[in-house]
Enzyme design. Structure first.
Site, PDB file in Angstrom:
ATOM      1  N   GLU A 184      -0.682  -1.825   5.245  1.00  0.00           N
ATOM      2  CA  GLU A 184       0.245  -1.758   6.394  1.00  0.00           C
ATOM      3  C   GLU A 184       0.083  -0.433   7.100  1.00  0.00           C
ATOM      4  O   GLU A 184       0.099  -0.359   8.321  1.00  0.00           O
ATOM      5  CB  GLU A 184       1.694  -1.942   5.911  1.00  0.00           C
ATOM      6  CG  GLU A 184       2.693  -2.132   7.048  1.00  0.00           C
ATOM      7  CD  GLU A 184       2.981  -0.886   7.828  1.00  0.00           C
ATOM      8  OE1 GLU A 184       3.096  -0.976   9.074  1.00  0.00           O
ATOM      9  OE2 GLU A 184       3.079   0.193   7.257  1.00  0.00           O
ATOM     10  N   GLU A 185      -0.099   0.642   6.308  1.00  0.00           N
ATOM     11  CA  GLU A 185      -0.163   1.980   6.905  1.00  0.00           C
ATOM     12  C   GLU A 185      -1.347   2.106   7.857  1.00  0.00           C
ATOM     13  O   GLU A 185      -1.280   2.843   8.828  1.00  0.00           O
ATOM     14  CB  GLU A 185      -0.238   3.051   5.804  1.00  0.00           C
ATOM     15  CG  GLU A 185       0.991   3.098   4.899  1.00  0.00           C
ATOM     16  CD  GLU A 185       2.262   3.564   5.603  1.00  0.00           C
ATOM     17  OE1 GLU A 185       2.180   4.003   6.753  1.00  0.00           O
ATOM     18  OE2 GLU A 185       3.334   3.482   4.985  1.00  0.00           O
TER      19      GLU A 185
ATOM     20  N   ASP B 238       0.808  -1.227   0.000  1.00  0.00           N
ATOM     21  CA  ASP B 238       0.000   0.000   0.000  1.00  0.00           C
ATOM     22  C   ASP B 238       0.836   1.270   0.000  1.00  0.00           C
ATOM     23  O   ASP B 238       1.972   1.295   0.448  1.00  0.00           O
ATOM     24  CB  ASP B 238      -0.956   0.005   1.196  1.00  0.00           C
ATOM     25  CG  ASP B 238      -0.237  -0.111   2.537  1.00  0.00           C
ATOM     26  OD1 ASP B 238       0.710  -0.908   2.637  1.00  0.00           O
ATOM     27  OD2 ASP B 238      -0.606   0.620   3.475  1.00  0.00           O
TER      28      ASP B 238
ATOM     29  N   HIS C  54       7.180   9.128   4.506  1.00  0.00           N
ATOM     30  CA  HIS C  54       5.884   9.841   4.508  1.00  0.00           C
ATOM     31  C   HIS C  54       6.051  11.310   4.134  1.00  0.00           C
ATOM     32  O   HIS C  54       5.152  12.109   4.370  1.00  0.00           O
ATOM     33  CB  HIS C  54       5.148   9.728   5.853  1.00  0.00           C
ATOM     34  CG  HIS C  54       4.755   8.312   6.194  1.00  0.00           C
ATOM     35  ND1 HIS C  54       3.715   8.000   7.054  1.00  0.00           N
ATOM     36  CD2 HIS C  54       5.250   7.119   5.791  1.00  0.00           C
ATOM     37  CE1 HIS C  54       3.615   6.686   7.160  1.00  0.00           C
ATOM     38  NE2 HIS C  54       4.541   6.128   6.405  1.00  0.00           N
TER      39      HIS C  54
HETATM   40 ZN   LIG Z   1       4.890   4.115   6.348  1.00  0.00          ZN
HETATM   41 ZN   LIG Z   2       6.302   1.354   5.603  1.00  0.00          ZN
END
Ligand SMILES: [Zn+2]
Ligand SMILES: [Zn+2]
Length: 393
Positions: free
Chosen positions: A134-135, A76, A364
């Site tokens: 995962e986020e 993701d 990010h």
């Molecule tokens: Zn991340």
């Molecule tokens: Zn990551």
């Protein structure tokens, strides 16, 4: 066997750049899944799609029976507008692979190709987990609940980038025993009062004032109740209150996150945040609705598997580019923790921080990027781990 991964480097860069252009967020990642499946089909590796999301599990059966090892990649991306000026820039508005998960899929596909070509020489089974979200810390949990860890003897995963530090040179592998990342959870506190005119607070119950007390009081948990030797964080990142300077609103929302390195501390934080916010609100005639939205537990590596991973990394990148101890775990989180709760394994980090290439920007961030030269290393470490764990070589 792992040396073959070096030859894949150009192919891996191409793959990573293609995946980088089609980032998708959350649970449903149709284009990403189609891409991964096309590669698996090309390599002749069978897979089964998840029923609850766009994840999938591919399986490579070795020539002889043996143990089962699982390798994981997350798929993701993030709701971020990419600001890198590159010709493989994200083609999707407001979505970007700003955590490097495009490289995770790439490195696992590279490993899969080499392992599959050499499967006659593998004793046992290799499972390849391609997980979503995962986020949002939902992908791994769902796969585990669906039984992905049944029959698995050990599990390994890698995170690229500069999570631990952007001073660790690109190409360094970090595999440490014990806890390497914290739990991460989100809490929401709705403070309820009674709205009224700002000139007559006695006629209402002021949730803004109550929220202020709650925010201060919550810091007492870590300052006064958790031993200083047990790292924990409680951060309030969001407060929504009011709409006019002379109006006392009827509700305030507080949102924050907790991080801990031990499950016991995590549970204690969650319990005490609820108790303190409730009793603080009641002391001032208000009330709260409190919700803990569980993320992921701490990432705890098995000592033996972490050593195996570090040894394998030394074979691939050389002893001077492997770190097998860090001064303290990272307070960030990773839902790889769910796999490690079921079976021993290790979560590694692969540094791609290079100041000259500007790949030292934090994860990010809209300018996050990786040093692609390390891609083959990620694949090679996986292949080496499989060879050592299944073939004992
Ligand atoms: Zn991340
Ligand atoms: Zn990551």
């Amino acid at each position: 066997m792992w040396q073959k991964c070096k030859e894949l480097q150009d192919e891996l860069v191409k793959m990573r750049r293609e995946l980088h252009q089609i980032p998708e967020i959350g649970d449903i990642l149709p284009e990403t899944r189609a891409y991964v499946e096309a590669k698996l089909n090309e390599y002749g590796i069978p897979f089964v799609e998840n029923t609850h999301d766009s994840g999938l599990i591919a399986t490579i059966e070795g020539g002889k029976p043996g143990k089962t090892i699982a390798l994981r990649a997350d798929m993701d991306a993030l709701p971020i507008q990419e600001e890198n000026d590159v010709d493989y820039k994200s083609k999707k508005d407001g979505a970007m692979h700003a955590c490097g998960h495009d490289t995770h899929m790439t490195m696992l596909l590279g490993a899969a190709k080499v392992l599959n070509e050499n499967k006659a020489n593998i004793n046992g089974t290799v499972k390849l987990f391609f997980q979503t979200n995962e986020e949002g810390s939902r992908g791994a949990e769902r796969m585990v609940n669906d039984g992905c860890m049944e029959g698995v003897d050990a599990v390994f995963g890698t995170h690229i980038g500069c999570i631990l530090s952007n001073e660790i040179p690109s190409g360094t592998v970090i595999a440490v025993p014990g806890c390497c990342m914290a739990s991460f959870d989100k809490f929401v506190i709705k403070v309820k009062g009674v709205g009224c005119h700002g000139s007559t607070p006695e006629k209402g119950v002021d949730p803004v004032n109550i929220a202020a007390h709650i925010i201060i009081n919550l810091q007492e948990i870590i300052a006064r109740e958790i031993a200083a030797t047990r790292p924990a964080v409680c951060t309030i990142g969001m407060i929504n209150a009011g709409f006019a300077y002379n109006v006392i609103p009827s509700e305030v929302t507080i949102e924050g996150t907790i991080r801990a390195l031990e499950e016991e501390v995590r549970q204690e934080l969650a319990k005490r945040i609820g108790e303190i916010s409730k009793s603080t609100a009641e002391a001032f005639r208000g009330s709260v609705d409190y919700e803990m939205i569980w993320g992921a537990p701490p990432v705890v590596n098995d000592d033996e598997m972490a050593k195996l991973a570090a040894d394998c990394a030394r074979d691939v990148v050389g002893a001077d580019k492997v770190i097998d101890h860090i001064p303290a775990p990272n307070m960030g989180g990773e839902d790889f923790a769910y796999y490690l709760m079921k079976k021993p394994g290790a979560f590694m980090f692969l540094s791609s921080a290079n100041h000259d290439k500007h790949t030292d920007v934090p994860h990010h961030n809209p300018k996050f990027n990786v040093d692609e030269d390390v891609l083959w290393e990620g694949s090679a470490v996986f292949v080496r781990i499989v060879d050592k764990f299944l073939n004992n070589k």
